[in-house]
Design a protein around this motif. Structure first.
Motif, short mmCIF file in Angstrom:
data_model
loop_
_atom_site.label_atom_id
_atom_site.label_comp_id
_atom_site.label_asym_id
_atom_site.label_seq_id
_atom_site.Cartn_x
_atom_site.Cartn_y
_atom_site.Cartn_z
N SER A 19 32.31 21.31 -10.42
CA SER A 19 33.34 22.08 -9.73
C SER A 19 33.05 23.81 -10.40
O SER A 19 32.54 23.99 -11.54
CB SER A 19 34.63 21.72 -10.15
OG SER A 19 35.53 22.73 -9.86
N SER A 20 33.56 24.61 -9.67
CA SER A 20 33.18 26.02 -9.88
C SER A 20 34.75 26.17 -10.57
O SER A 20 34.97 27.27 -11.31
CB SER A 20 33.34 26.87 -8.91
OG SER A 20 34.55 26.93 -7.99
N GLY A 21 35.72 25.51 -10.38
CA GLY A 21 37.00 25.63 -11.18
C GLY A 21 38.03 26.41 -10.19
O GLY A 21 37.56 26.59 -8.97
N ASN A 22 38.87 26.96 -10.59
CA ASN A 22 39.75 27.74 -9.74
C ASN A 22 39.26 29.20 -9.72
O ASN A 22 39.60 29.81 -10.77
CB ASN A 22 41.35 27.67 -10.38
CG ASN A 22 42.48 28.26 -9.35
OD1 ASN A 22 42.07 28.62 -8.33
ND2 ASN A 22 43.66 28.40 -9.63
N ALA A 24 39.43 33.12 -7.92
CA ALA A 24 40.04 33.92 -6.96
C ALA A 24 39.12 35.14 -6.77
O ALA A 24 39.13 35.73 -7.71
CB ALA A 24 41.31 34.20 -7.64
N ARG A 53 39.21 25.51 -1.00
CA ARG A 53 40.52 26.02 -0.72
C ARG A 53 40.31 27.76 -0.67
O ARG A 53 39.79 28.21 -1.49
CB ARG A 53 41.59 25.70 -1.63
CG ARG A 53 42.72 26.51 -1.16
CD ARG A 53 43.91 26.08 -2.00
NE ARG A 53 45.23 26.44 -1.58
CZ ARG A 53 45.55 27.55 -1.02
NH1 ARG A 53 44.63 28.70 -0.85
NH2 ARG A 53 46.78 28.11 -0.86
#
Length: 86
Positions: A19-22, A24, A53
């Motif tokens: 995962s890239s993680g969260n 922004a 997302r």
């Protein structure tokens, strides 16, 4: 060169998750955003599932791709969606 298994699978292996993680990151108009994902596992890939997302004013303007370390590009979505937000 790709190694393809023929016949019934002899082993499904252990699923791996990366995962890239969260993250922004703003998506500029007519620009490109790259978000690297470190995948430390090695071996054959039998299946890839991608979840994204994002928030963007015109999601129909976006092109999403996954790029392998060797430069192979696999399109995920190309100008899908409408003029509505997100």
């Amino acid at each position: 060169t790709y190694a393809l298994q023929i016949g019934a699978p002899t082993s499904t292996g252990t699923p791996a998750t990366s995962s890239s993680g969260n993250v922004a990151v703003p998506i500029p108009d007519s620009g490109t955003v790259d978000i690297p994902i470190n995948v430390p596992q090695t071996g054959r890939v039998g299946d890839v599932n991608v979840k994204v997302r994002l928030n963007h004013t015109f999601d129909g303007d976006l092109v999403l791709s996954i790029v392998a370390p060797d430069g192979t590009v696999v399109p995920l979505a190309n100008n899908r969606g409408g003029a509505g937000d997100n």
